[in-house]
Design an enzyme around this catalytic site. Structure first.
Site, PDB file in Angstrom:
ATOM      1  N   GLN A 129      10.163   9.060  -7.194  1.00  0.00           N
ATOM      2  CA  GLN A 129      10.388  10.059  -8.312  1.00  0.00           C
ATOM      3  C   GLN A 129       8.917  10.315  -9.061  1.00  0.00           C
ATOM      4  O   GLN A 129       8.709  11.206  -9.700  1.00  0.00           O
ATOM      5  CB  GLN A 129      11.508  10.070  -9.093  1.00  0.00           C
TER       6      GLN A 129
ATOM      7  N   ASN B  10       1.647   3.210  -2.605  1.00  0.00           N
ATOM      8  CA  ASN B  10       0.697   4.197  -3.194  1.00  0.00           C
ATOM      9  C   ASN B  10      -0.647   4.939  -2.544  1.00  0.00           C
ATOM     10  O   ASN B  10      -0.882   6.018  -2.536  1.00  0.00           O
ATOM     11  CB  ASN B  10       0.128   3.664  -4.644  1.00  0.00           C
TER      12      ASN B  10
ATOM     13  N   GLY C  14       0.690  -1.358   0.172  1.00  0.00           N
ATOM     14  CA  GLY C  14       0.033  -0.070   0.005  1.00  0.00           C
ATOM     15  C   GLY C  14       0.666   1.390   0.036  1.00  0.00           C
ATOM     16  O   GLY C  14       0.385   2.276   0.464  1.00  0.00           O
TER      17      GLY C  14
ATOM     18  N   MET D 214      -4.293  -6.700  -7.380  1.00  0.00           N
ATOM     19  CA  MET D 214      -3.954  -7.869  -8.098  1.00  0.00           C
ATOM     20  C   MET D 214      -4.797  -8.917  -8.744  1.00  0.00           C
ATOM     21  O   MET D 214      -4.745  -9.969  -9.208  1.00  0.00           O
ATOM     22  CB  MET D 214      -2.803  -8.959  -7.453  1.00  0.00           C
TER      23      MET D 214
ATOM     24  N   ASN E 214      -5.660   3.698 -12.814  1.00  0.00           N
ATOM     25  CA  ASN E 214      -4.743   2.911 -12.589  1.00  0.00           C
ATOM     26  C   ASN E 214      -3.310   3.176 -12.439  1.00  0.00           C
ATOM     27  O   ASN E 214      -3.048   4.282 -13.216  1.00  0.00           O
ATOM     28  CB  ASN E 214      -4.622   1.479 -13.209  1.00  0.00           C
TER      29      ASN E 214
ATOM     30  N   HIS F 155       0.920   2.512 -13.094  1.00  0.00           N
ATOM     31  CA  HIS F 155       1.630   1.351 -13.942  1.00  0.00           C
ATOM     32  C   HIS F 155       3.078   1.836 -13.933  1.00  0.00           C
ATOM     33  O   HIS F 155       3.461   3.143 -14.421  1.00  0.00           O
ATOM     34  CB  HIS F 155       1.151   1.102 -15.239  1.00  0.00           C
TER      35      HIS F 155
ATOM     36  N   ASP G 186      -3.758  -2.515 -18.979  1.00  0.00           N
ATOM     37  CA  ASP G 186      -2.952  -1.320 -19.323  1.00  0.00           C
ATOM     38  C   ASP G 186      -3.127  -0.619 -20.743  1.00  0.00           C
ATOM     39  O   ASP G 186      -2.269   0.348 -21.010  1.00  0.00           O
ATOM     40  CB  ASP G 186      -1.220  -1.790 -19.225  1.00  0.00           C
TER      41      ASP G 186
ATOM     42  N   ILE H 185      -8.035  -9.418 -11.378  1.00  0.00           N
ATOM     43  CA  ILE H 185      -8.604  -8.944 -12.664  1.00  0.00           C
ATOM     44  C   ILE H 185     -10.041  -8.409 -12.448  1.00  0.00           C
ATOM     45  O   ILE H 185     -10.876  -8.932 -11.878  1.00  0.00           O
ATOM     46  CB  ILE H 185      -8.864 -10.114 -13.569  1.00  0.00           C
TER      47      ILE H 185
ATOM     48  N   GLU I 144       5.567   7.632  -9.106  1.00  0.00           N
ATOM     49  CA  GLU I 144       4.396   7.090  -8.735  1.00  0.00           C
ATOM     50  C   GLU I 144       3.863   7.925  -7.675  1.00  0.00           C
ATOM     51  O   GLU I 144       2.495   8.280  -7.716  1.00  0.00           O
ATOM     52  CB  GLU I 144       4.706   5.684  -8.233  1.00  0.00           C
TER      53      GLU I 144
END
Length: 214
Positions: free
Chosen positions: A179, A14, A12, A91, A108, A110, A151, A93, A181
């Protein structure tokens, strides 16, 4: 005020970036009201609880059919009047049914500059391993809307990060987080909550900017 749900599966980091941004007043148009984890042992749940945010655990394997899982997830989101869904290391779907229900209301993060090093099976350290194997000089992170292509949804924000000599997947992963996310995701959420994002013909148009924005 827009209610935000964050879907998680792991540590966690993010999510923490979003919590910190919210506490600092950097997401004035929204608030995180729900964190949903696919695992009961995800440390992200602890982060949410420490911040006073409601948590739920919803495991796909607890449902025999995908449609039953989708019904439970949609019901949970609707009961909480969620206006924006953020996938932060989730994680499980997401099915077309859920994507369609929350079209252009689900984002999302990535850890690469999409369309490089993305798609099915490309997640976590695998992304950084692929970048180092290819020998790229620059990588980064991307925030995008979620669609039926892994994605492949409309890109909201991107930020480049330098690849340094001697990098390992772990050191590169950490630099991309710090730097890119942890900066991009809160900004994208704030832009959405401010009503500054619009999708036209599969391309995101940013109609305004935020105070003190980088």
């Amino acid at each position: 005020m827009l209610n935000i749900a964050v879907l998680v599966s792991g540590g966690g980091t993010n999510l923490q970036a979003l919590i910190d941004a919210q506490k600092a007043g950097k997401i004035p148009g929204g608030r995180i009201t729900l964190v949903v984890s696919s695992r009961e042992d995800a440390y992200a749940l602890t982060r949410a609880e420490q911040a006073g945010i409601r948590t739920e655990v919803l495991r796909r394997r607890s449902f025999s059919e995908q449609d039953d899982y989708d019904t439970e997830l949609i019901g949970l989101l609707e009961r909480e009047h969620i206006g924006l869904i953020v996938l932060a290391g989730f994680m499980t779907i997401i099915s077309p049914r859920v994507i369609e229900r929350y079209r252009n209301r689900m984002i999302n993060i990535h850890p690469s500059l999409i369309p490089a090093f993305c798609g099915e099976g490309c997640y976590g350290l695998r992304v950084h391993q692929a970048a180092l194997k290819k020998g790229v000089r620059v990588t980064g992170a991307t925030v995008h809307f979620v669609n039926e292509v892994c994605d492949g949804g409309p890109i909201i924000l991107q930020k480049a990060v330098e690849v340094l000599p001697g990098d390992t997947p772990e050191t590169l992963q950490r630099r991309v987080m710090e730097q890119a996310e942890w900066k991009l995701l809160p900004k994208a959420v704030a832009l959405f909550c401010a009503g500054f994002l619009e999708v036209e013909n599969g391309v995101v148009k940013i109609k305004g900017d935020l105070p003190c924005s980088e």
